[in-house]
Design a protein around this motif. Structure first.
Motif, PDB file in Angstrom:
ATOM      1  N   LYS A 324       0.901  -1.033  -0.006  1.00 50.02           N
ATOM      2  CA  LYS A 324       0.016  -0.088   0.002  1.00 50.02           C
ATOM      3  C   LYS A 324       0.827   1.236  -0.034  1.00 50.02           C
ATOM      4  O   LYS A 324       0.554   2.327  -0.730  1.00 50.02           O
ATOM      5  N   TYR A 325       1.877   1.179   0.761  1.00 49.34           N
ATOM      6  CA  TYR A 325       2.687   2.493   0.994  1.00 49.34           C
ATOM      7  C   TYR A 325       4.063   2.637   0.252  1.00 49.34           C
ATOM      8  O   TYR A 325       4.497   3.602   0.309  1.00 49.34           O
ATOM      9  N   ALA A 326       4.426   1.413  -0.155  1.00 50.96           N
ATOM     10  CA  ALA A 326       5.675   1.381  -0.838  1.00 50.96           C
ATOM     11  C   ALA A 326       6.100   2.613  -1.991  1.00 50.96           C
ATOM     12  O   ALA A 326       6.934   3.078  -2.212  1.00 50.96           O
ATOM     13  N   THR A 327       4.988   2.553  -2.724  1.00 49.74           N
ATOM     14  CA  THR A 327       4.970   3.577  -3.850  1.00 49.74           C
ATOM     15  C   THR A 327       5.150   5.035  -3.797  1.00 49.74           C
ATOM     16  O   THR A 327       5.277   5.963  -4.434  1.00 49.74           O
ATOM     17  N   ARG A 328       4.764   5.410  -2.384  1.00 49.25           N
ATOM     18  CA  ARG A 328       5.108   6.768  -1.753  1.00 49.25           C
ATOM     19  C   ARG A 328       6.580   7.044  -1.566  1.00 49.25           C
ATOM     20  O   ARG A 328       6.895   8.363  -1.436  1.00 49.25           O
ATOM     21  N   PHE A 329       7.299   6.111  -1.649  1.00 50.09           N
ATOM     22  CA  PHE A 329       8.777   6.240  -1.333  1.00 50.09           C
ATOM     23  C   PHE A 329       9.554   5.890  -2.617  1.00 50.09           C
ATOM     24  O   PHE A 329       9.106   5.260  -3.646  1.00 50.09           O
ATOM     25  N   ASP A 330      10.493   6.304  -2.867  1.00 53.35           N
ATOM     26  CA  ASP A 330      11.615   6.020  -3.874  1.00 53.35           C
ATOM     27  C   ASP A 330      12.153   4.448  -3.526  1.00 53.35           C
ATOM     28  O   ASP A 330      12.317   4.026  -2.653  1.00 53.35           O
ATOM     29  N   LEU A 331      11.644   3.757  -4.492  1.00 52.41           N
ATOM     30  CA  LEU A 331      11.633   2.091  -4.406  1.00 52.41           C
ATOM     31  C   LEU A 331      13.250   1.668  -4.394  1.00 52.41           C
ATOM     32  O   LEU A 331      13.304   0.560  -3.911  1.00 52.41           O
TER      33      LEU A 331
END
Length: 508
Positions: A324-331
């Protein structure tokens, strides 16, 4: 643009796809602990029984890179459904096999139909989920990838000990039928454009010979003492020539059976390299820890399974949060964090010793789970991010093939290095045990209670154990640095990391 296809029940579709993939990944490890029982029941040696594993691995390694060609020819849904049904059928045939020859043949067919299942699941999950939820789908698939190999040996041992070995195959039948029916029903409205691509016979033949021979070398090399065996030398030469012809031909052919030109995409190139080497190191850990627990610490297979099982706890707990939240960060940051954690756990294991207790082994496994939870989803998203919709199945198949091949190399090299370095350390530790050393002679006498032969045997066993322990520590030190080096590789990729394919369409 046409509206992307969405199945009537997204959750049910996901369950069907995930169950089939769990079954397929589980089968790569579930038979390992049952080999001695299978060998005894079918009247063959333990060495011959290893072909149950080798035949499956060889066939799957060959069929994986063919996924793109097969999806163009038959469509993703039809290929997935038939692969899953055939997997269930061959599982049943494996269970009723009356000879080792029958079992090996059916396992080879099972491996061949299993190959496309995982990459098609990746491609279909990306297609049916909206862009903002694709991370969740890939995170769920990552959890399956982690949990299934851990559950395999434990489940295989429990079934073999409490029932009989055919049931490790029979349990696939209802799962396979259910999963295929669910996916067929949920995806029946999905429009797919199929082609009749020209069959690249040169590429197909060189792929089968080259990959098949390479997989046999990797699986049987340790047993046959590598290049001291004429069989291994001949098979290696055949593999090298065939793969060289295959690569040259596929790069120059207009309609290749395996699209190696996908490596022109920057993110796919460096993402796949990261996946291959990180998975190889991860696979080496998963192989070496149970062997070490049983060989050096005297654990049973079941207790070795319990000690390694905490690895799956954090990935299960964090799956939906990561998705859910990973895409809010630089992968790349998440992947770097994963490599840092897994590298750190390797460095911790490089300090293990023979008297270490269950708690410390399990806690390091638990900590590694944090790295695993952050590893698969970001890396898979990165490597698929710059592929077009019609390249997804090919790219997923090629990346999964290289990941699997990395695991095969890791399995062979890790056990080889562990054994060879243990011999070196045994020789070094034994140098001071001579008839001219009063200390050594006193120790031999005390350990053998006056019997020099018994005392020498006890000391030799102690030195052997210590040699393997030092070698174990060295291998994990190297694995730690491999993870650290991969941080630099993953930063060679470039945003954006949203799958272009899915953003453009979900149907075909």
């Amino acid at each position: 643009m046409a509206e992307p296809f969405r199945p009537p029940n997204l959750a049910l579709s996901t369950i069907g796809l995930s169950l089939a993939t769990f079954m397929q990944v589980l089968d790569t490890t579930i038979a390992n602990v049952s080999l001695p029982t299978i060998a005894g029941n079918l009247g063959v040696s333990n060495d011959q029984s290893t072909w149950v594993i080798t035949s499956f691995a060889v066939s799957m390694a060959i069929s994986l890179p063919l996924t793109g060609f097969l999806t163009r020819r038959f469509g993703e849904v039809k290929l997935f459904v038939w692969s899953t049904l055939l997997f269930a059928l061959t599982s049943f045939l494996c269970g009723i096999s009356q000879s080792m020859g029958m079992l090996i043949v059916f396992r080879a067919i099972q491996g061949a139909v299993a190959g496309p299942m995982y990459p098609i699941t990746q491609s279909m999950l990306i297609g049916i989920y909206p862009p903002e939820k694709r991370g969740m789908a890939l995170a769920l698939l990552a959890m399956v990838t982690v949990v299934a190999p851990i559950a395999g040996p434990i489940l295989g041992g429990l079934i073999t000990d409490n029932y009989s070995w055919p049931w490790i195959f029979f349990i696939n039948v209802p799962i396979g039928i259910f999963a295929s029916m669910v996916v067929a029903n949920q995806m029946k409205g999905r429009v797919e454009q199929t082609q009749r691509p020209k069959i690249d016979y040169v590429g197909l033949i060189t792929l089968i010979i080259g990959v098949g021979a390479l997989q046999i070398v990797l699986d049987k090399g340790n047993d046959d003492d590598w290049f001291n065996s004429n069989f291994i030398i001949l098979t290696s030469i055949v593999s090298a020539i065939s793969l060289a012809v295959f690569v040259i031909w596929e790069l120059t052919d207009k309609d290749p059976i395996v699209d190696l030109k996908l490596f022109r995409h920057r993110n796919f190139r460096y993402g796949t390299i990261s996946l291959m080497f990180a998975y190889a190191a991860f696979f080496a850990i998963g192989l070496l820890i149970p062997l070490w627990l049983q060989r050096n610490l005297g654990y049973t297979a079941t207790w070795a399974g319990y000690a390694t099982a905490p690895l799956g706890v954090i990935p299960v707990l964090l799956t939906f949060a990561v998705g859910k939240y990973a895409t809010r960060f630089d992968l790349r940051v998440l992947a770097s964090g994963a490599f840092l954690v897994m590298g750190s756990t390797c460095f911790l294991r490089s300090g293990f010793y023979l008297d270490i207790d269950f708690y410390h082994v399990a806690m390091v496994q638990l900590l590694q789970g944090l790295g695993v939870a952050l590893f698969f989803m970001p890396v898979l998203t990165i490597l698929l991010s710059d592929l077009k919709q019609n390249e997804l199945a090919s790219g997923a198949g090629l990346a999964t093939f290289l990941r699997t091949l990395g695991g095969s190399f890791a399995a062979s090299l890790t056990t080889f290095l562990w054994d060879r370095r243990a011999i070196v350390h045994h020789e070094q530790l034994a140098e001071s045990i001579t008839p001219y050393s009063p200390t050594a002679q006193t120790a031999i006498s005390q350990l053998g209670r006056g019997d020099a032969t018994a005392g020498s045997s006890v000391i030799n066993n102690m030195i052997t154990q210590q040699g393997y322990q030092i070698s174990f520590n060295e291998v994990f030190h190297v694995l730690g640095w491999i993870f650290i080096a991969l941080i630099a590789v993953i930063w060679m990729t470039r945003p954006p990391f949203a799958a272009k394919a899915g953003a453009a369409s979900g149907g075909h």
